[in-house]
Design a protein around this motif. Sequence first.
Motif, short mmCIF file in Angstrom:
data_model
loop_
_atom_site.label_atom_id
_atom_site.label_comp_id
_atom_site.label_asym_id
_atom_site.label_seq_id
_atom_site.Cartn_x
_atom_site.Cartn_y
_atom_site.Cartn_z
N PHE A 97 -3.39 -3.40 -3.28
CA PHE A 97 -2.90 -2.63 -4.28
C PHE A 97 -4.23 -1.86 -5.16
O PHE A 97 -5.16 -2.27 -5.23
CB PHE A 97 -2.52 -3.67 -5.57
CG PHE A 97 -1.12 -4.65 -5.16
CD1 PHE A 97 -0.27 -4.42 -5.85
CD2 PHE A 97 -1.47 -5.57 -4.16
CE1 PHE A 97 0.78 -4.88 -5.84
CE2 PHE A 97 -0.09 -6.27 -4.02
CZ PHE A 97 0.93 -6.01 -4.66
N LEU A 98 -4.07 -0.56 -4.73
CA LEU A 98 -4.94 0.46 -5.23
C LEU A 98 -4.66 1.36 -6.29
O LEU A 98 -3.42 1.53 -6.67
CB LEU A 98 -5.38 1.20 -4.09
CG LEU A 98 -5.93 0.93 -2.62
CD1 LEU A 98 -6.16 1.99 -1.86
CD2 LEU A 98 -7.22 -0.20 -3.10
N PHE A 99 -5.52 1.37 -7.45
CA PHE A 99 -5.27 1.67 -8.62
C PHE A 99 -6.22 3.26 -8.85
O PHE A 99 -7.43 3.12 -8.17
CB PHE A 99 -5.55 0.89 -9.70
CG PHE A 99 -4.73 -0.31 -9.68
CD1 PHE A 99 -3.54 -0.45 -10.44
CD2 PHE A 99 -4.90 -1.32 -8.86
CE1 PHE A 99 -2.59 -1.37 -10.51
CE2 PHE A 99 -4.21 -2.38 -8.90
CZ PHE A 99 -2.81 -2.45 -9.59
N ASP A 100 -5.74 4.18 -9.45
CA ASP A 100 -6.61 5.28 -10.07
C ASP A 100 -7.39 5.01 -11.07
O ASP A 100 -7.21 3.92 -11.63
CB ASP A 100 -5.55 6.68 -9.90
CG ASP A 100 -4.81 6.76 -10.93
OD1 ASP A 100 -5.05 5.84 -12.07
OD2 ASP A 100 -4.03 7.45 -11.32
N LEU A 122 -0.87 2.29 -10.34
CA LEU A 122 -0.92 1.76 -9.15
C LEU A 122 -0.24 2.87 -8.11
O LEU A 122 0.67 3.69 -8.31
CB LEU A 122 0.23 0.72 -9.23
CG LEU A 122 0.41 0.02 -7.71
CD1 LEU A 122 -0.67 -0.47 -6.96
CD2 LEU A 122 1.49 -0.95 -7.93
N LEU A 123 -0.92 2.93 -6.88
CA LEU A 123 -0.38 3.66 -5.93
C LEU A 123 0.49 2.73 -4.93
O LEU A 123 0.41 2.06 -4.76
CB LEU A 123 -1.66 4.14 -4.81
CG LEU A 123 -1.32 4.97 -3.57
CD1 LEU A 123 -0.40 6.26 -3.94
CD2 LEU A 123 -2.40 5.25 -2.62
N ILE A 124 1.87 3.55 -4.87
CA ILE A 124 2.72 2.92 -4.03
C ILE A 124 3.28 3.85 -3.08
O ILE A 124 3.05 4.88 -3.13
CB ILE A 124 4.05 2.29 -5.10
CG1 ILE A 124 4.59 3.62 -5.90
CG2 ILE A 124 3.62 1.28 -6.16
CD1 ILE A 124 5.85 3.25 -6.54
N GLN A 125 4.05 3.15 -1.88
CA GLN A 125 4.47 3.96 -0.87
C GLN A 125 5.79 3.44 -0.70
O GLN A 125 6.46 2.60 -0.96
CB GLN A 125 3.83 3.76 0.31
CG GLN A 125 3.86 2.37 0.87
CD GLN A 125 3.03 2.38 2.21
OE1 GLN A 125 4.16 2.92 3.02
NE2 GLN A 125 2.22 2.08 2.65
N GLN A 126 6.56 4.57 -0.20
CA GLN A 126 7.98 4.28 0.51
C GLN A 126 7.80 4.31 1.85
O GLN A 126 7.11 5.51 2.43
CB GLN A 126 8.83 5.48 0.11
CG GLN A 126 10.30 5.47 0.56
CD GLN A 126 11.24 6.36 0.31
OE1 GLN A 126 10.82 7.67 0.50
NE2 GLN A 126 12.52 6.14 0.22
N GLY A 169 -8.14 -2.63 -5.57
CA GLY A 169 -9.13 -2.00 -5.57
C GLY A 169 -8.74 -0.59 -6.03
O GLY A 169 -7.78 -0.44 -6.49
N LEU A 170 -9.85 0.57 -5.98
CA LEU A 170 -9.71 1.60 -6.44
C LEU A 170 -9.39 2.70 -5.48
O LEU A 170 -9.99 2.31 -4.13
CB LEU A 170 -10.81 2.15 -7.60
CG LEU A 170 -11.33 1.03 -8.59
CD1 LEU A 170 -12.45 1.45 -9.14
CD2 LEU A 170 -10.03 0.96 -9.66
N VAL A 171 -8.97 3.85 -5.75
CA VAL A 171 -8.84 5.14 -4.77
C VAL A 171 -9.12 6.28 -5.64
O VAL A 171 -8.59 6.46 -6.78
CB VAL A 171 -7.20 5.00 -4.25
CG1 VAL A 171 -6.36 5.11 -5.46
CG2 VAL A 171 -7.21 6.05 -3.23
#
Length: 208
Positions: A65-68, A73-77, A150-152
């Motif tokens: 789980f990465l967050f800006d 939250l950065l999610i993906q398809q 973590g962070l992105v």
Amino acid sequence: MPTTPATTAETRSQHPAGEAGPVPGGTAEPIMLELVDESGVTTGTAEKLSAHLPPGRLHRAFSVFLFDSAGRLLIQQRALGKYHSPGVWSNTCCGHPYPGEAPFAAAARRTAEELGVSPSLLCAAGTVRYNHPDPASGLVEQEFNHLFVGLVQDEPRPDPEEVGETAFVTAAELERLHRERTFSAWFPTVLDTVRPAVRELTGPSAGW
């Protein structure tokens, strides 16, 4: 928010960049997973597809789980070409360590391979064991899952063979999307388990 069209490719060899794995009846070398007992102790290995056939075999996995900087939250398809849960939305990155590979190393490796980003401040956030059948494919997730937050800082550059689309979402936006779109069978379980670590990372104002 970057969007990348999905492809139908799904055949990879065992130790390249990707972890897509072979389709049933495909010709690529199989990817091997690490089988574990209920305590997470390694008991052997199994080919990826066979480990997911009903009733499933308990194996090691990870979820990232990465967050800006805004706490989104950065999610993906997942790409439409995947034989397991194609086209559904999920957390930033999920996958399986190679046998003998540390879950932390696998999480960082697959995040870079799938999304083209290097996570920062990546931290372990516990483990969760679950059994989730996937109604669409008929496969089963019997997983001992290592969680990471973590962070992105960079814009994602997804591999179209792995990822169809990406999006950064707030907690409220994710709740709405979860009602409107199809998410992976395991997503609610891993999200609920990782929430305490997410709140510590993003702060209470982010609403997680």
